[in-house]
Design an enzyme around this catalytic site. Structure first.
Site, short mmCIF file in Angstrom:
data_model
loop_
_atom_site.label_atom_id
_atom_site.label_comp_id
_atom_site.label_asym_id
_atom_site.label_seq_id
_atom_site.Cartn_x
_atom_site.Cartn_y
_atom_site.Cartn_z
N GLU A 96 31.63 31.26 37.66
CA GLU A 96 31.30 32.05 36.48
C GLU A 96 29.85 31.89 36.02
O GLU A 96 29.26 32.84 35.51
CB GLU A 96 32.24 31.68 35.31
CG GLU A 96 33.70 32.03 35.52
CD GLU A 96 33.95 33.53 35.50
OE1 GLU A 96 33.04 34.29 35.07
OE2 GLU A 96 35.04 33.96 35.91
N SER A 367 69.41 63.68 52.15
CA SER A 367 69.69 65.08 51.86
C SER A 367 69.26 65.52 50.48
O SER A 367 69.21 66.73 50.20
CB SER A 367 71.19 65.36 52.04
OG SER A 367 71.55 65.23 53.40
#
Length: 683
Positions: A96, A367
């Site tokens: 950082e 289907s």
């Protein structure tokens, strides 16, 4: 010639403009000097603002009742820097802010580089925040990306550096930063992920934790373990580059397995899958900052109906009773008139598994995909409700006759005779479906799917007709909503508005509606899908549970069971199956339709049944079900069938009289078959 005047030197007289510029220069210098003194005095004696108080974000249903609360700051345990592992401190600084001990709150070199990139690209995206600046932003500022906020951030960071020592700033930062899943600070994160105190973290554990604040959602070891591991390796590399680790230590830590604890079980709450989805939409699609979501006191109004949600959960619970405990489900209900999501069940138990199967793109719809294919064929006039194909084992040749496709019906059941489109849909006949896609072409079917909002990967092959390519329940419900809404497509909406803690509207949804199909095509498709509930239809078992006009389609594969259906005001997709794709039994496959039927009726309880309105461009005629031609006066069982105008049959059916062996025409006059043949051949 007199040239004296040309030999004199040219002298430019002093002007008032030169004097004015000199005065302005002095004024500017004095102003800058005064600003520098004021800035120095403010930094030295000015007080820092009070840290922003964290507030929970409320998620509300469509009636304004709270269904979830995103709590900020509830999981935080303040500890001293000496009670945090030195490895976490080193890992955090390495990834950082490597120059933390060298700068005075602002890294001028990094800030200049970021400003240069921002000015070149006219953006505000380049980051150069030091650890102190991040702390200042978390304590005093919002997460908006503006140059004004960056200047304030730098100012506060400098003041923090004058007020606190480096160790105190580190302690504040490591107790303040967000590590995901509600954990704020190193101690809470260490307990959440590892079940230990922060002072006991190892190198590998520290590197993983240090990588999370960059993106708490994306680097969560629970949500994205591979990304979290990659981020951990980047942190270890940074520690090696800064001399905090040797190459050998970094390699050992990268290979060490991490025993990350599962997330604790949460109390039962309303629509937990939906609440997670809302948060994801707000962050990923609407650009809301995650910290603002967690502690900014937002009010998020949604489309969810709490009563319908309760009905959905009850229907799912009842539908799964007595079955395998690992059997999973998903249910998504949408109001087709505006795209509002009214109910969402992402699985059998949110406590045990937070994966939302409503958005799973790994399940074949079977289907239940056929209506999309049939709508394409009807639109192209490749078939009509009068079109007949023979239902029997059939070989289909495609790709210029170089490939063969051999579909089969469920349980190898065939009619062994010609059937029409309505019968094919009701019985879910696969042979009829493949005959249809061979006529219309799979490319046209894919184009129809795209118009209906399906973005899943589809291939132009005959098996597309049978739903062999995965589509999510979310997309199936959205697609069927077009049929329910007279051909109009509305993008699904979960969030209607977002307000900040002061009531300012940050986001407001607007219904976007587009006519993608003709109302006539949607109506004809709907009338055909109503036959699924007729006697002999694949959903006839639940017909007595439904007290209103409903259309829909079942879908069954080896590992999936579906029912997608709708009324004019509610579209619902239900999926049943196992997460790992194991085969389902016949009894498990029959659970989807009852869940749909129970939910639909209970969700619409108290509302009068609504019919699907018949639009222009549609005609209804009586046909002979034995021939699918216009029914003659002597037809014993004429059926009213609906067609797109211009596609209805025009020929009258002629039936063979079983008692006389004679053929009867529409006028009732009989002629022997032999006489007809003689006339045909001119004998």
């Amino acid at each position: 010639m007199d040239t004296a005047s040309n030999d004199k030197p040219k002298i430019r007289p002093s002007s008032r403009w030169d004097k004015l510029r000199r005065r302005l220069g002095w004024v500017t210098l004095l102003a800058l000097f005064a600003l520098a003194i004021a800035s120095s005095l403010f930094l030295r004696y000015g007080s820092l603002p009070a840290g922003a108080a964290m507030q929970s974000t409320q998620i509300l249903d469509d009636e304004g009742h709270a269904i979830a609360s995103i709590q900020g700051g509830v999981n935080r345990q303040i500890v001293k820097l000496s009670d945090i592992s030195p490895w976490l401190v080193k890992a955090t600084l390495a990834v950082e802010d490597r120059r933390f001990y060298e700068h005075s709150g602002v890294d001028l070199r990094g800030l200049a580089r970021a400003a240069w990139v921002d000015m070149r690209h006219m953006s505000k995206q380049q980051g150069a925040s030091t650890l102190t600046q991040q702390l200042a932003r978390n304590l005093y500022l919002s997460q908006e990306r503006t140059w004004t906020r960056k200047l304030k951030e730098a100012w506060y960071a400098a003041r923090l550096e004058q007020t606190y020592s480096k160790e105190e700033i580190l302690e504040l930062y490591l107790n303040q930063i967000y590590y995901g899943h509600g954990a704020y600070g190193a101690e809470a994160a260490s307990r959440l992920y590892y079940g230990k105190h922060a002072k006991d973290l190892t190198i590998a554990e520290s590197a993983l934790l240090a990588g999370i604040p960059k993106g708490p959602r994306y680097y969560s070891p629970h949500l994205h373990p591979s990304d979290a591991r990659a981020r951990q390796r980047k942190v270890l590399q940074a520690m090696r580059e800064t001399g905090q680790l040797t190459q050998w230590q970094a390699s050992i830590a990268a290979r060490k397995p991490l025993n990350v604890r599962p997330l604790p079980e949460e109390e039962d709450r309303t629509a937990p899958y939906f609440a997670d989805y809302v948060k994801k939409i707000a962050i990923d699609q609407l650009g809301m900052d995650e910290r603002l979501m967690n502690e900014g006191g937002l009010t998020i109004r949604t489309t969810l109906n709490a009563r319908m949600q309760k009905m959905a959960e009850a229907a799912v619970k009842k539908g799964l009773q007595g079955g395998n405990a690992e059997l999973q489900t998903a249910l998504i209900a949408i109001d087709p008139r505006n795209g509002y999501i009214k109910a969402m069940v992402g699985g059998r138990s949110y406590r045990r598994n937070q994966f939302n199967r409503v958005f799973a793109h790994t399940r074949q719809p079977g289907s239940s995909f056929k209506p999309i294919m049939y709508a394409s064929a009807l639109e192209q006039h490749a078939v009509t409700p009068a079109t007949r194909y023979r239902s029997e084992p059939t070989l289909f040749y495609f790709d210029h006759d170089r490939q063969i496709y051999r579909p089969s019906n469920y349980n190898n059941r065939y009619f062994n005779e010609e059937i029409g489109l309505r019968q094919a849909i009701a019985s879910s006949d696969n042979i009829y479906a493949v005959n249809t896609i061979m006529q219309v072409g799979p490319e046209a079917v894919i184009a129809m799917a795209r118009k209906l909002g399906i973005t899943a990967s589809l291939k132009a092959v005959p098996s597309l007709a049978l739903g062999t390519f995965p589509v999510s329940p979310f997309e199936m419900a959205s697609a069927f909503s077009v049929f329910a809404n007279e051909g109009r497509k509305s993008d699904p909406i979960a969030i209607t508005s977002i307000q900040d803690s002061n009531g300012k509207v940050l986001y407001e949804a607007h219904v976007r509606e587009e006519q993608v199909l003709s109302p006539a095509l949607s109506y004809v498709t709907t009338k055909l899908l109503e036959s699924v509930f007729d006697r002999g239809g694949t959903a006839h078992r639940v017909a007595n549970m439904l007290k209103r006009p409903v259309a829909g389609k079942t879908g069954t594969t080896d590992s999936d069971a579906w029912f997608v259906g709708y009324t004019p005001e509610l579209t619902t997709a239900v999926w049943i199956g196992y997460d790992r794709g194991r085969s389902i039994t016949s009894s498990e496959a029959h659970r989807a339709a009852p869940i749909f039927a129970q939910f639909t009726e209970s969700a619409l309880e108290g509302k009068p049944p609504r019919i699907f309105p018949m639009p222009e461009g549609v005609v209804s005629v009586y046909i002979d079900p034995a021939t699918n031609l216009l029914a003659s006066p002597d037809c014993p069982n004429p059926v009213l069938e609906t067609f797109l105008s211009g596609t209805e049959p025009t020929e009258m059916s002629a039936r063979l009289d079983s008692s006389s062996g004679e053929h009867k025409d529409s006028g009732g006059k009989s002629r022997s078959l032999w006489s007809k043949l003689r006339k045909w051949w001119g004998v």
